[in-house]
Motif scaffolding. Sequence first.
Motif, mmCIF file in Angstrom:
data_model
loop_
_atom_site.group_PDB
_atom_site.id
_atom_site.type_symbol
_atom_site.label_atom_id
_atom_site.label_comp_id
_atom_site.label_asym_id
_atom_site.label_seq_id
_atom_site.Cartn_x
_atom_site.Cartn_y
_atom_site.Cartn_z
ATOM 1 N N THR A 281 2.952 -27.565 9.598
ATOM 2 C CA THR A 281 3.277 -26.157 9.899
ATOM 3 C C THR A 281 4.783 -25.952 9.866
ATOM 4 O O THR A 281 5.282 -24.979 9.306
ATOM 5 N N TYR A 282 5.502 -26.895 10.476
ATOM 6 C CA TYR A 282 6.966 -26.780 10.463
ATOM 7 C C TYR A 282 7.485 -26.700 9.036
ATOM 8 O O TYR A 282 8.288 -25.854 8.682
ATOM 9 N N PHE A 285 6.830 -23.413 7.416
ATOM 10 C CA PHE A 285 7.728 -22.368 7.905
ATOM 11 C C PHE A 285 9.105 -22.473 7.247
ATOM 12 O O PHE A 285 9.720 -21.475 6.881
ATOM 13 N N ARG A 413 10.583 -1.907 5.927
ATOM 14 C CA ARG A 413 9.294 -2.214 5.330
ATOM 15 C C ARG A 413 8.198 -1.606 6.160
ATOM 16 O O ARG A 413 8.324 -1.436 7.363
ATOM 17 N N LEU A 414 7.125 -1.260 5.503
ATOM 18 C CA LEU A 414 6.037 -0.631 6.228
ATOM 19 C C LEU A 414 4.871 -1.584 6.470
ATOM 20 O O LEU A 414 3.935 -1.236 7.154
ATOM 21 N N HIS A 415 4.922 -2.748 5.900
ATOM 22 C CA HIS A 415 3.790 -3.656 6.057
ATOM 23 C C HIS A 415 4.261 -5.023 6.502
ATOM 24 O O HIS A 415 5.404 -5.391 6.293
ATOM 25 N N ARG A 416 3.346 -5.766 7.101
ATOM 26 C CA ARG A 416 3.718 -7.094 7.562
ATOM 27 C C ARG A 416 3.947 -8.012 6.392
ATOM 28 O O ARG A 416 3.333 -7.866 5.347
ATOM 29 N N LYS A 417 4.819 -8.982 6.637
ATOM 30 C CA LYS A 417 5.160 -9.945 5.576
ATOM 31 C C LYS A 417 3.915 -10.660 5.073
ATOM 32 O O LYS A 417 3.808 -11.002 3.908
ATOM 33 N N GLU A 418 2.977 -10.903 6.009
ATOM 34 C CA GLU A 418 1.789 -11.679 5.637
ATOM 35 C C GLU A 418 0.898 -10.867 4.708
ATOM 36 O O GLU A 418 0.274 -11.400 3.797
ATOM 37 N N PRO B 61 7.267 -3.687 11.427
ATOM 38 C CA PRO B 61 6.781 -2.611 10.572
ATOM 39 C C PRO B 61 5.766 -1.758 11.327
ATOM 40 O O PRO B 61 5.313 -2.147 12.397
ATOM 41 N N ARG B 62 5.447 -0.653 10.790
ATOM 42 C CA ARG B 62 4.454 0.295 11.314
ATOM 43 C C ARG B 62 4.908 0.955 12.611
ATOM 44 O O ARG B 62 5.087 2.139 12.705
#
Lengths: 461, 137
Positions: A281-282, A285, A413-418, B61-62
């Motif tokens: 995981t590290y 990231f 930004r309007l959306h999550r990075k994911e 965001p949002r």
Amino acid sequence: MRNKDTSLLISNKLSLKQGYILALSLILIVATLKFAAMQVLVVRQDGAAAVINVSGRQRMLSQRTAFFSTAFMTSVGQEARENIGKDLLRTIDEFEDNHNDLIYGNVERGLPPLNNQTIYDIYFTDNPALNDLVREYIAAARVILDSDGQVEYARKALQYIYDNGPDVLLKNLDAVVKLHEQKAQEDVLFISRVQTFFWVITLIILFLEGWFLFRPMERQLRTNMAELVRREKKIKAQLDELERFTTIASHDLQEPLRKILGFSERLSLALEGKLDDKAQTYMDFISSGAHHMRGLVHGLHAYARIPAAEGALEEVDVNKVVKQCLKLLAEEVEASKAIIKYQDLPVVVYNRQMIATVFEDLIGNAIKYRGAQNLVINISACRKDTDWIFCVADNGIGIDEKFFERIFTMFQRLHRKEDIEGTGLGLAIVKKIVERHGGNVWVESELGLGSKFYFTVPKDI
Amino acid sequence: MIHVLLIEDDEGDAFLLKEAMDKTQFKNTLHHCCDGIEAQDFLQDDESSRPDFILLDLNMPRMDGHETLKWIKANDDLKDIPVGILTTSSAEEDIRQAYKNYASYYITKPTTFEDLQAVINVIDEFWLRTVKLPRRS
């Protein structure tokens, strides 16, 4: 007193506006006073001319009276006497009317009443008084008329006329005329002096205004201009420095970035299979962080370079540009199974690289923010006056109208990075490019239905 | 048992914070929401346990941190939960706005893990053990 911008002050007490109002008012007052004065004087002159005219005529009439009186008395025959009698009567009447009008004035004839002491004295106070002379003269002439030719009846009267007519009466009438003329001349001189006076006053006022109002005004304006130029230079210098700084910073950041990306990739490969979940995981990231940073740095670099590359304008066939973009985005287009339509796009004057960036970003976004249904992208252009308006329309997820302005801001930004990848720089760059070329960019959209991105290209850049 | 709600959009930061909290001395449950909208859903849900402390990021965001904070403090049920702002921003305007909207604490995210642990310890020491806050039954 209100706080005033010091750039609008001539002195501590006088603002620019107050200054020129004062200046103009003074000149206006002087001009109006002069005008009024001249009007009054000119009217007076008219009166004087009429008086001279009429009083000159009196001289002639007094002699004419004497002439007709003689003719009347020596005429032969009733008819002849009647005719001359008419002439004599007319002359006497005019003589009398004029005499009255000269003393008491007559508005219709434009004659003012007597207002000069010297002339008054001649008429009434002197010995002999002209008024008495005239009245007796007229009376004598009327007696002659009444006599109807009878010599005995008219003898005294006729004698009176001969004695006084060509001599005393005429002399006095002459004196009156001369005095009127003299007075008129004096008046003209007076007018001339008044003119000179106003001229001098105007000169003085102009000089004072020039010295105390306009000189400081001009100096203030020059100072203001100099200050503005200085500030503009300063701002420009700061902007230049900022651009240089951004370019260098984004450039210098890439080096350590390459190290991180490069070596984390190597590390990942080297440790493949040897890491426990947590360690993996590290690693993930680290990688994703570095990739994200690379996107940002590239974006910043592109953003910073936009003003520098301004100069390179050329005629660009937009059809070719779009074709190029689609080739670049071939993978994404394939993956999204997007249908992209464009046709008969115009040729415009633009920086080739930059307009490619604009379309890349807009088309890329349309692909990225697609919805569930099959993606259709429409690229079109239409004319408005002399400008071109381009439109990239999609049937994707759309945008909430409260974000219509925000999306063009850096890093918004309007959306999550994911959910959807992005650095938040694309539209900010598009906006900067479009505005640098003198155009505007905006969006029309409805959530769930899709978005239309518009940008203008002016005819003259 | 202390319940902490973390509202943070970055997965990496959330992960690190969880690790830091695990290493501290107090027992806690940490719930993570990715943005303001998720947090609203969580807080309004009767099933979930009310947090004793909220850690809130600003740039999301949002619905961003400031809006979320305002919403929490406007909600009668939730307004006395202390909210600590945990953000990368050190902008004066953000700090001012946060306190204006009744944030209890403003922390700029530290760069190293050590520093992050130190921050968590402070939060633990002061806000979760020392300060006695009225609790709704």
